[in-house]
Design a protein around this motif. Structure first.
Motif, mmCIF file in Angstrom:
data_model
loop_
_atom_site.group_PDB
_atom_site.id
_atom_site.type_symbol
_atom_site.label_atom_id
_atom_site.label_comp_id
_atom_site.label_asym_id
_atom_site.label_seq_id
_atom_site.Cartn_x
_atom_site.Cartn_y
_atom_site.Cartn_z
ATOM 1 N N GLY A 1 42.582 19.937 35.443
ATOM 2 C CA GLY A 1 43.091 21.273 35.112
ATOM 3 C C GLY A 1 42.022 22.338 35.273
ATOM 4 N N ALA A 2 40.834 22.043 34.759
ATOM 5 C CA ALA A 2 39.727 22.990 34.887
ATOM 6 C C ALA A 2 39.323 23.147 36.347
ATOM 7 N N ALA A 3 39.369 22.044 37.088
ATOM 8 C CA ALA A 3 38.993 22.099 38.504
ATOM 9 C C ALA A 3 39.919 23.037 39.274
ATOM 10 N N ARG A 4 41.209 23.021 38.933
ATOM 11 C CA ARG A 4 42.150 23.937 39.605
ATOM 12 C C ARG A 4 41.766 25.387 39.352
ATOM 13 N N TYR A 5 41.415 25.714 38.107
ATOM 14 C CA TYR A 5 41.004 27.083 37.782
ATOM 15 C C TYR A 5 39.721 27.463 38.519
ATOM 16 N N ILE A 6 38.816 26.518 38.618
ATOM 17 C CA ILE A 6 37.547 26.779 39.297
ATOM 18 C C ILE A 6 37.774 26.972 40.800
ATOM 19 N N HIS A 7 38.663 26.149 41.384
ATOM 20 C CA HIS A 7 39.005 26.349 42.801
ATOM 21 C C HIS A 7 39.642 27.720 43.009
ATOM 22 N N ASP A 8 40.489 28.122 42.058
ATOM 23 C CA ASP A 8 41.129 29.442 42.149
ATOM 24 C C ASP A 8 40.075 30.547 42.103
ATOM 25 N N ALA A 9 39.094 30.384 41.219
ATOM 26 C CA ALA A 9 38.005 31.373 41.140
ATOM 27 C C ALA A 9 37.217 31.401 42.449
ATOM 28 N N ALA A 10 36.980 30.232 43.031
ATOM 29 C CA ALA A 10 36.254 30.176 44.306
ATOM 30 C C ALA A 10 37.044 30.867 45.412
ATOM 31 N N GLU A 11 38.363 30.696 45.406
ATOM 32 C CA GLU A 11 39.204 31.378 46.394
ATOM 33 C C GLU A 11 39.101 32.891 46.233
ATOM 34 N N ARG A 12 39.061 33.337 45.007
ATOM 35 C CA ARG A 12 38.927 34.785 44.759
ATOM 36 C C ARG A 12 37.567 35.294 45.240
ATOM 37 N N ILE A 13 36.538 34.501 45.026
ATOM 38 C CA ILE A 13 35.202 34.884 45.505
ATOM 39 C C ILE A 13 35.204 34.940 47.028
ATOM 40 N N HIS B 1 37.782 35.484 48.911
ATOM 41 C CA HIS B 1 38.585 36.663 49.281
ATOM 42 C C HIS B 1 37.739 37.934 49.141
ATOM 43 N N ALA B 2 36.934 38.001 48.090
ATOM 44 C CA ALA B 2 36.052 39.163 47.902
ATOM 45 C C ALA B 2 35.043 39.252 49.043
ATOM 46 N N ALA B 3 34.532 38.107 49.493
ATOM 47 C CA ALA B 3 33.592 38.101 50.614
ATOM 48 C C ALA B 3 34.269 38.621 51.875
ATOM 49 N N SER B 4 35.494 38.201 52.085
ATOM 50 C CA SER B 4 36.249 38.657 53.251
ATOM 51 C C SER B 4 36.505 40.163 53.164
ATOM 52 N N ASP B 5 36.885 40.636 51.988
ATOM 53 C CA ASP B 5 37.088 42.076 51.794
ATOM 54 C C ASP B 5 35.802 42.840 52.062
ATOM 55 N N LEU B 6 34.705 42.313 51.573
ATOM 56 C CA LEU B 6 33.417 42.981 51.759
ATOM 57 C C LEU B 6 33.063 43.060 53.238
ATOM 58 N N ARG B 7 33.356 42.008 53.979
ATOM 59 C CA ARG B 7 33.091 41.991 55.416
ATOM 60 C C ARG B 7 33.947 43.010 56.171
ATOM 61 N N ASN B 8 35.213 43.127 55.781
ATOM 62 C CA ASN B 8 36.180 43.860 56.580
ATOM 63 C C ASN B 8 36.506 45.274 56.113
ATOM 64 N N ARG B 9 36.010 45.687 54.978
ATOM 65 C CA ARG B 9 36.351 47.017 54.458
ATOM 66 C C ARG B 9 35.097 47.874 54.332
ATOM 67 N N ASN B 10 35.310 49.191 54.300
ATOM 68 C CA ASN B 10 34.163 50.087 54.116
ATOM 69 C C ASN B 10 33.909 50.298 52.621
ATOM 70 N N PHE B 11 32.749 50.855 52.318
ATOM 71 C CA PHE B 11 32.341 50.992 50.920
ATOM 72 C C PHE B 11 33.252 51.896 50.107
ATOM 73 N N ALA B 12 33.779 52.940 50.713
ATOM 74 C CA ALA B 12 34.663 53.846 49.977
ATOM 75 C C ALA B 12 35.918 53.105 49.521
#
Length: 135
Positions: free
Chosen positions: A60-72, A74-85
């Motif tokens: 159960g905890a592993a699923r939550y941790i995988h979900d957090a990793a997916e969000r991280i 996704h944040a990396a992808s957003d950071l790569r593809n979007r501008n700072f504003a």
């Protein structure tokens, strides 16, 4: 008349200098953005690996941790593809709509970053210890 001509020279120099400074800052920001995205991807991989290790003991905890990793990731992808504003606007909006989620994300990011930095220090100190035994 001569005074007004001299005033435009320094004004133009200031404008040119400001434009160069702005361009340099934009280039540096883009480099930092790429570096940050790369580091976030690495952290997401490490979080996934930690979740994999916990999967048999605490699925159960592993699923939550995988979900957090997916969000991280996704944040990396957003950071790569979007501008700072756009990124700043998104963070501001999340802070207004869900301040507790933003705070929790900041705490989680701080925890992960601390663990990541500490693991690098322990590897470094282990290498120094091994090198000192050889001499």
């Amino acid at each position: 008349m001569a005074d007004s001509d001299q005033a435009t020279g320094p004004e133009q120099s200031l404008k040119d200098g400001a434009a160069q400074l702005k361009e340099s800052a934009a280039q540096l920001a883009e480099q930092q953005k790429k570096s940050g995205a790369h580091q976030l991807s690495g952290i997401a991989g490490a979080v996934h690996a930690a979740a994999d290790q916990l999967d048999q003991q605490l699925p159960g905890a592993a699923r939550y941790i995988h979900d957090a990793a997916e969000r991280i990731d996704h944040a990396a992808s957003d950071l790569r593809n979007r501008n700072f504003a756009d990124i700043a606007d998104s963070v501001r909006r999340v802070g207004q709509e869900r301040p507790l989620a933003l705070f929790g994300g900041a705490v989680l990011a701080g925890f992960v970053l601390t663990r990541f930095l500490k693991s690098g220090q322990s590897v470094e100190s282990g290498e120094r210890w091994r090198n000192s035994e050889r001499t």
